[in-house]
Design a protein around this motif. Sequence first.
Motif, PDB file in Angstrom:
ATOM      1  N   ALA A 145       0.932  -1.185   0.093  1.00 17.54           N
ATOM      2  CA  ALA A 145       0.042   0.082  -0.025  1.00 17.54           C
ATOM      3  C   ALA A 145       0.923   1.155  -0.091  1.00 17.54           C
ATOM      4  CB  ALA A 145      -0.936   0.226   1.258  1.00 17.54           C
ATOM      5  N   LEU A 146       1.956   1.245   0.745  1.00 15.51           N
ATOM      6  CA  LEU A 146       2.762   2.564   0.838  1.00 15.51           C
ATOM      7  C   LEU A 146       3.545   2.573  -0.516  1.00 15.51           C
ATOM      8  CD1 LEU A 146       4.243   4.664   2.136  1.00 15.51           C
ATOM      9  CD2 LEU A 146       5.787   3.002   3.437  1.00 15.51           C
ATOM     10  N   THR A 147       4.273   1.581  -0.958  1.00 17.42           N
ATOM     11  CA  THR A 147       4.888   1.711  -2.391  1.00 17.42           C
ATOM     12  C   THR A 147       4.311   2.156  -3.487  1.00 17.42           C
ATOM     13  OG1 THR A 147       4.881  -0.567  -2.736  1.00 17.42           O
ATOM     14  CG2 THR A 147       6.990   0.296  -1.595  1.00 17.42           C
ATOM     15  N   LEU A 176      -0.619  12.655   0.496  1.00 14.75           N
ATOM     16  CA  LEU A 176       0.427  13.326  -0.073  1.00 14.75           C
ATOM     17  C   LEU A 176       0.220  13.085  -1.661  1.00 14.75           C
ATOM     18  CD1 LEU A 176       3.704  12.546   1.990  1.00 14.75           C
ATOM     19  CD2 LEU A 176       2.116  14.647   1.698  1.00 14.75           C
ATOM     20  N   ARG A 177      -0.021  11.730  -2.107  1.00  9.59           N
ATOM     21  CA  ARG A 177      -0.126  11.359  -3.490  1.00  9.59           C
ATOM     22  C   ARG A 177      -1.260  12.082  -4.071  1.00  9.59           C
ATOM     23  NH1 ARG A 177       1.873   8.054  -7.663  1.00  9.59           N
ATOM     24  NH2 ARG A 177       1.036   8.760  -9.565  1.00  9.59           N
ATOM     25  N   ALA A 206       1.456   4.647   5.237  1.00 11.88           N
ATOM     26  CA  ALA A 206       0.772   4.656   3.894  1.00 11.88           C
ATOM     27  C   ALA A 206      -0.453   5.322   3.910  1.00 11.88           C
ATOM     28  CB  ALA A 206       0.425   3.073   3.777  1.00 11.88           C
ATOM     29  N   GLY A 207      -1.061   5.556   4.879  1.00 11.28           N
ATOM     30  CA  GLY A 207      -2.477   6.679   4.753  1.00 11.28           C
ATOM     31  C   GLY A 207      -1.741   7.945   4.351  1.00 11.28           C
ATOM     32  N   GLY A 247       9.002  10.389  -1.212  1.00  5.95           N
ATOM     33  CA  GLY A 247      10.098   9.642  -0.939  1.00  5.95           C
ATOM     34  C   GLY A 247      10.520   9.780   0.538  1.00  5.95           C
ATOM     35  N   GLY A 248      10.596  10.742   1.261  1.00  5.58           N
ATOM     36  CA  GLY A 248      11.077  10.650   2.669  1.00  5.58           C
ATOM     37  C   GLY A 248       9.985   9.834   3.609  1.00  5.58           C
ATOM     38  N   VAL A 249       8.812   9.479   3.141  1.00  3.59           N
ATOM     39  CA  VAL A 249       8.038   8.815   3.926  1.00  3.59           C
ATOM     40  C   VAL A 249       8.450   7.166   3.857  1.00  3.59           C
ATOM     41  CG1 VAL A 249       5.637   7.751   4.089  1.00  3.59           C
ATOM     42  CG2 VAL A 249       5.968  10.247   4.182  1.00  3.59           C
TER      43      VAL A 249
END
Length: 196
Positions: free
Chosen positions: A32-34, A186-187, A180-181, A57-59
Amino acid sequence: MTVTTTAPTAPPTTLDAERTALLRALAGARAALTATVRDLTDAQAGERPTVSALCLGGVLKHVAAGEEAWLRFVVDGPAVMTFTLPDGVTWAEFLAGTARELPRWAIERERTFQMLPEDTLPAILDRYARVAARTEEIVAGLADLSAAHPVPDVPWHEPGTVLSVRAVLMHVIAETRQHAGHAEILRETLDRRTTT
């Protein structure tokens, strides 16, 4: 899934249901994060599209560093998590943001939240994949998920807290899902795309 190990302890030769479930949950959280950085450039991964200082990228860097640190704790105990303050700096000053000097570990932690000039998204994703593979190797090779260590004596841990491998894995899963949330927001703010 069958995993063979050469660890010196007597680990299982196949993953039991609990290990399988924990690793599956962690893999799902990682996926989910990637997914939030799919089709992004390095520049986009470094953008901070919200009022937060976070970038995608930082997350990813932060979550990989956190997982790696917690699994080192599982293997080597609390000595690998050192939180020494500079001479003359108190925890109250540090937590209030008024410390005259920051400890090296705090500076390094902040760097994990940033896309630095030398960072590339493929390299960050590759490192995260290596961390994930190492986590699976460690979990498969442990004799007992109930094995535990005391956590470092710092203000954000309750005094006397002891964490088992199981508890550490649940913490890493929760942290990965939480981030991931953050990454999803952010996305969506960055280019209105979502991964769900």
